[in-house]
Scaffold this motif. Structure first.
Motif, PDB file in Angstrom:
ATOM      1  N   LEU A   1     -10.174   2.495   9.269  1.00 50.56           N
ATOM      2  CA  LEU A   1     -10.222   1.197   8.609  1.00 50.56           C
ATOM      3  C   LEU A   1     -10.997   0.229   9.484  1.00 50.56           C
ATOM      4  O   LEU A   1     -10.805   0.212  10.712  1.00 50.56           O
ATOM      5  N   HIS A   2     -11.868  -0.556   8.879  1.00 48.92           N
ATOM      6  CA  HIS A   2     -12.664  -1.528   9.633  1.00 48.92           C
ATOM      7  C   HIS A   2     -12.673  -2.851   8.885  1.00 48.92           C
ATOM      8  O   HIS A   2     -12.994  -2.899   7.694  1.00 48.92           O
TER       9      HIS A   2
ATOM     10  N   HIS B   1     -15.400  -1.254  16.299  1.00 51.26           N
ATOM     11  CA  HIS B   1     -13.939  -1.305  16.316  1.00 51.26           C
ATOM     12  C   HIS B   1     -13.381  -0.878  14.960  1.00 51.26           C
ATOM     13  O   HIS B   1     -13.853  -1.345  13.928  1.00 51.26           O
ATOM     14  N   CYS B   2     -12.360  -0.027  14.979  1.00 54.30           N
ATOM     15  CA  CYS B   2     -11.668   0.372  13.757  1.00 54.30           C
ATOM     16  C   CYS B   2     -10.170   0.370  14.006  1.00 54.30           C
ATOM     17  O   CYS B   2      -9.710   0.181  15.131  1.00 54.30           O
TER      18      CYS B   2
ATOM     19  N   GLN C   1      -2.112  -1.682  12.333  1.00 59.00           N
ATOM     20  CA  GLN C   1      -3.154  -2.142  13.252  1.00 59.00           C
ATOM     21  C   GLN C   1      -4.041  -3.189  12.576  1.00 59.00           C
ATOM     22  O   GLN C   1      -4.417  -4.181  13.206  1.00 59.00           O
ATOM     23  N   VAL C   2      -4.366  -2.989  11.312  1.00 60.61           N
ATOM     24  CA  VAL C   2      -5.188  -3.956  10.580  1.00 60.61           C
ATOM     25  C   VAL C   2      -4.505  -5.320  10.574  1.00 60.61           C
ATOM     26  O   VAL C   2      -5.133  -6.341  10.872  1.00 60.61           O
ATOM     27  N   HIS C   3      -3.227  -5.367  10.270  1.00 64.88           N
ATOM     28  CA  HIS C   3      -2.495  -6.643  10.253  1.00 64.88           C
ATOM     29  C   HIS C   3      -2.557  -7.325  11.617  1.00 64.88           C
ATOM     30  O   HIS C   3      -2.772  -8.537  11.701  1.00 64.88           O
ATOM     31  N   GLY C   4      -2.372  -6.565  12.685  1.00 64.28           N
ATOM     32  CA  GLY C   4      -2.429  -7.135  14.029  1.00 64.28           C
ATOM     33  C   GLY C   4      -3.796  -7.701  14.366  1.00 64.28           C
ATOM     34  O   GLY C   4      -3.910  -8.805  14.923  1.00 64.28           O
TER      35      GLY C   4
ATOM     36  N   PHE D   1      -6.668   2.705  19.546  1.00 65.45           N
ATOM     37  CA  PHE D   1      -7.520   2.359  18.412  1.00 65.45           C
ATOM     38  C   PHE D   1      -8.717   3.305  18.353  1.00 65.45           C
ATOM     39  O   PHE D   1      -9.265   3.681  19.384  1.00 65.45           O
ATOM     40  N   PRO D   2      -9.173   3.640  17.134  1.00 57.28           N
ATOM     41  CA  PRO D   2     -10.393   4.434  17.001  1.00 57.28           C
ATOM     42  C   PRO D   2     -11.633   3.553  17.162  1.00 57.28           C
ATOM     43  O   PRO D   2     -11.682   2.435  16.640  1.00 57.28           O
TER      44      PRO D   2
END
Length: 115
Positions: free
Chosen positions: A11-12, A45-46, A52-55, A93-94
């Motif tokens: 997700l990016h 950054h992904c 993780q997206v919310h953060g 993180f990826p």
């Protein structure tokens, strides 16, 4: 114990204007993060999941209108560049070490409003 399989989707968080410019040009996406390119940062950054997206949204994008942002869903198997899962602030993180071909983006979503 067998190694954990990598998640097939990344997700990016993208600024809408940068994603739309890449699509209009038919060029690979090369923005790393807010205000920084792949060339400047060395990777894109992904996130691995919505937590993780919310953060990331709350930490780095809270001052932007959610309408200015998109969530790119990337099929990691369609990337030509390596993906490395690296520690950042106590989480892993990826990071994509190269451009993201348009064909690797399998969905484009609105970012979650819960920030």
């Amino acid at each position: 114990m067998a190694p954990q399989a990598a998640r097939p989707h990344l997700l990016h968080i993208a600024e809408r204007r940068h994603w739309e410019a890449a699509r209009a040009a038919g060029a690979a996406y090369t923005m790393s993060t807010r205000g920084r390119t792949l060339a400047e940062e060395g990777f894109i950054h992904c996130s691995s999941d919505m937590d993780q997206v919310h953060g990331v949204l709350s930490r780095f994008y809270a001052d932007l209108d959610p309408a200015e942002l998109l969530l790119l869903v990337i099929d990691a198997s369609r990337l030509d560049a390596p993906v490395r899962h690296e520690p950042v602030d106590g989480a892993v993180f990826p990071h994509v070490y190269g451009p993201i071909p348009l064909s690797a983006v399998i969905d484009v979503r609105s970012v979650p409003e819960t920030r």
